[in-house]
Design an enzyme around this catalytic site. Structure first.
Site, PDB file in Angstrom:
ATOM      1  N   GLY A  66      -7.055  -6.342   2.502  1.00 41.61           N
ATOM      2  CA  GLY A  66      -6.784  -7.726   2.284  1.00 41.61           C
ATOM      3  C   GLY A  66      -7.457  -8.290   1.190  1.00 41.61           C
ATOM      4  O   GLY A  66      -7.381  -7.958   0.168  1.00 41.61           O
ATOM      5  N   ASP A 110      -1.430   4.021   8.435  1.00 39.25           N
ATOM      6  CA  ASP A 110      -1.808   2.898   7.262  1.00 39.25           C
ATOM      7  C   ASP A 110      -3.242   3.305   6.584  1.00 39.25           C
ATOM      8  O   ASP A 110      -3.278   3.012   5.281  1.00 39.25           O
ATOM      9  CB  ASP A 110      -2.122   1.488   8.128  1.00 39.25           C
ATOM     10  CG  ASP A 110      -2.654   0.507   7.680  1.00 39.25           C
ATOM     11  OD1 ASP A 110      -1.676  -0.383   6.755  1.00 39.25           O
ATOM     12  OD2 ASP A 110      -3.664   0.370   7.559  1.00 39.25           O
ATOM     13  N   LYS A 148      -4.277   3.816   2.351  1.00 42.37           N
ATOM     14  CA  LYS A 148      -5.309   2.925   1.865  1.00 42.37           C
ATOM     15  C   LYS A 148      -6.342   4.141   1.217  1.00 42.37           C
ATOM     16  O   LYS A 148      -6.766   3.706   0.293  1.00 42.37           O
ATOM     17  CB  LYS A 148      -5.818   2.206   2.809  1.00 42.37           C
ATOM     18  CG  LYS A 148      -5.020   1.000   3.038  1.00 42.37           C
ATOM     19  CD  LYS A 148      -5.230   0.211   4.335  1.00 42.37           C
ATOM     20  CE  LYS A 148      -4.686  -1.069   4.579  1.00 42.37           C
ATOM     21  NZ  LYS A 148      -5.159  -1.582   6.142  1.00 42.37           N
ATOM     22  N   VAL A 181      -5.221  -2.561  -0.229  1.00 46.08           N
ATOM     23  CA  VAL A 181      -6.289  -2.172   0.450  1.00 46.08           C
ATOM     24  C   VAL A 181      -7.541  -3.452   0.688  1.00 46.08           C
ATOM     25  O   VAL A 181      -7.937  -3.995   0.002  1.00 46.08           O
ATOM     26  CB  VAL A 181      -7.010  -0.939  -0.124  1.00 46.08           C
ATOM     27  CG1 VAL A 181      -8.007  -0.504   0.617  1.00 46.08           C
ATOM     28  CG2 VAL A 181      -5.971   0.017  -0.908  1.00 46.08           C
ATOM     29  N   LYS A 221       1.039  -1.385   0.000  1.00 47.02           N
ATOM     30  CA  LYS A 221       0.032   0.003  -0.072  1.00 47.02           C
ATOM     31  C   LYS A 221       0.975   1.391  -0.003  1.00 47.02           C
ATOM     32  O   LYS A 221       0.322   2.205  -0.535  1.00 47.02           O
ATOM     33  CB  LYS A 221      -0.910   0.170   1.113  1.00 47.02           C
ATOM     34  CG  LYS A 221      -0.113   0.106   2.646  1.00 47.02           C
ATOM     35  CD  LYS A 221      -0.956  -0.672   3.674  1.00 47.02           C
ATOM     36  CE  LYS A 221      -0.285  -0.920   4.595  1.00 47.02           C
ATOM     37  NZ  LYS A 221      -0.493  -2.173   5.244  1.00 47.02           N
TER      38      LYS A 221
END
Ligand code: HSE
Length: 433
Positions: free
Chosen positions: A138, A205, A209, A136, A109
């Site tokens: 999983g 994180d 995403k 993004v 990502k």
């Protein structure tokens, strides 16, 4: 003439890469049926220290190399799968793969969020593809719906819970009344949060995403640095109790929405009405709510991390890329970044607010607070004051406001902090009704 088989080169041997190698081997027949020809793992690029891992002993030793040149010069590699994460050396590997005419599948990502525009144009110049479904959410199909199923829509907004670790922590704080540190400790014990949890709990994180989803959905360049970010570490068990009293849940939400001809992009904790769908997404689950002009509201929900769901997305990309390799097509047109977009400055974003203040327990405190908010044209919609704490002589006052611009809320916050009767503004949380 169509190719008789498609070769894969894998970079990395961490938990995701190992699982991808396992699926490519164990599901070879299924994947060959889907791709229309065998999909063969030909080489795995590892670090010298990886050579002692048990996964290496389980596989043919000839598959492994620690040498970049040997890896990139292996004959018959059509698709390079990168699953090492982090910006470097992954970015250099992806540039080298695309420049050398290899299709690329990545779960990274950070690289995609920061460098999608460059990598997509490199792919186009070389007649190949960059695929990143696993970057993004999983295993949840999130990239593909925006590239294919929703393309006829003008996307109005995206509202997403896209970090499972923080959603787990917030769920424990809400359901078990834990403070942030205890909930984080639980998440670490269960392996959801890393030893250094900064990227997750500070919203970094989620920003990566959101940058990817917003760039895709709005067909423009949204960089991680463009996105306003606040993490969850300032939240306390008290905020959850008050939220419940007012009829809200607290979630870390990633928001990208069209607003007055510009785009609002932000990641921060929000109060969400308890009966809204996203308020009920608990634990490590991720959920993305997208709103299009034709389709209306669409919700995509599932496990947003872990080696099995992530390998599901990586291998799906491998199969799609293998079909294009076999047919000699390049999938160009899947994702176009048209250029920059006008972003709405955070100061102009308008929401309702929750303020929690620790104050002196004396006459006239509430009046002084209301005056500061009134000075900045912020109207109070409701207020709670609990019994004062006799030991500390402090009262806790909680206010909900009507909508106001962020600039006014920040000025009011500074004004409240200057009041001698205010000991601390313990929190300010935005409300998404
Ligand atoms: N750390 C991420 C999360 C998973 O908690 O959702 C990987 O993107």
């Amino acid at each position: 003439m169509e190719k008789q088989s498609v070769g894969i080169g894998l970079i990395g041997l961490g938990i995701v890469a190992s699982q991808v190698a396992r699926v490519l081997t164990e599901k070879a027949n299924l994947l060959a049926e889907q791709a229309g020809c065998p999909v063969v793992l030909r080489k795995i690029k590892v670090l010298p220290q990886d050579m002692s891992r048990p996964q290496v002993a389980e596989m043919d030793a000839a598959l492994f190399t620690t040498d970049d040149d040997q890896f990139f010069n292996t004959p018959g590699i059509d698709i390079i799968v990168e699953a090492i994460g982090g910006e470097q050396p992954a970015l250099e590997y992806l540039r080298r793969a695309l420049s050398g005419g290899r299709y690329v599948v990545t779960s990274n990502k950070e690289v995609v969020a920061k460098h999608a525009a460059e990598l997509l144009s490199l792919a186009r110049e070389n007649g190949v593809e960059l695929r990143c479904e696993a970057s993004v959410g999983g295993g949840i199909p999130l990239i593909s719906p925006f590239q294919h199923d929703l393309v006829a829509n003008e996307i109005k907004g995206i509202y997403a819970i896209i970090n499972g670790t923080t959603n787990y922590i917030l769920t424990r704080m809400d359901k078990d009344g834990l403070d942030f540190a205890s909930a984080l400790g639980q998440a670490q014990q269960l392996g959801y949060a890393e030893a250094d949890p900064t990227n997750d709990v500070e919203g970094i994180d989620a920003v990566y995403k959101l940058a990817i989803l917003a760039s895709l959905a709005f067909k423009c360049q949204v960089r991680p640095d463009d996105i306003y970010r606040e993490g969850i570490s300032r939240l306390s068990a008290r905020d959850f109790r008050y939220a419940r009293e007012f009829g809200f849940a607290i979630k870390l939400l990633a928001i990208a929405k069209q607003s007055d001809g510009s785009l609002e992009v932000r990641v921060h904790p929000v109060f969400l009405p308890q009966d809204s769908f996203l308020a009920k997404v608990d634990g490590v689950y991720n959920a993305v709510l997208a709103e299009g002009d034709l389709v209306g509201k669409v919700i995509l929900l599932g496990e947003g991390a872990g080696p099995l769901p992530t390998s599901s997305a990586v291998v799906a990309d491998v199969v799609q890329a293998a079909i294009d390799v076999r047919r000699g097509t390049d999938g160009v047109g899947h994702w176009r970044i048209a250029g920059d977009v006008a972003l709405k400055p955070m100061a102009q974003v308008e929401t309702r607010y929750y303020f929690r203040l620790s104050t002196a327990d004396t006459a006239g405190v509430l009046a002084q607070i209301a005056q500061v908010l009134g000075d900045h044209k912020i109207s109070i919609s409701s207020a709670i004051q609990k019994e004062a704490d006799s030991a500390t002589q402090a009262a806790e006052i909680v206010l909900m406001t009507h909508p106001a611009p962020e600039s006014a809320a920040q000025k009011a916050l500074a004004g409240l902090e200057r009041l001698s009767v205010v000991r601390e503004v313990s929190n300010l949380i935005r409300v998404e009704d």
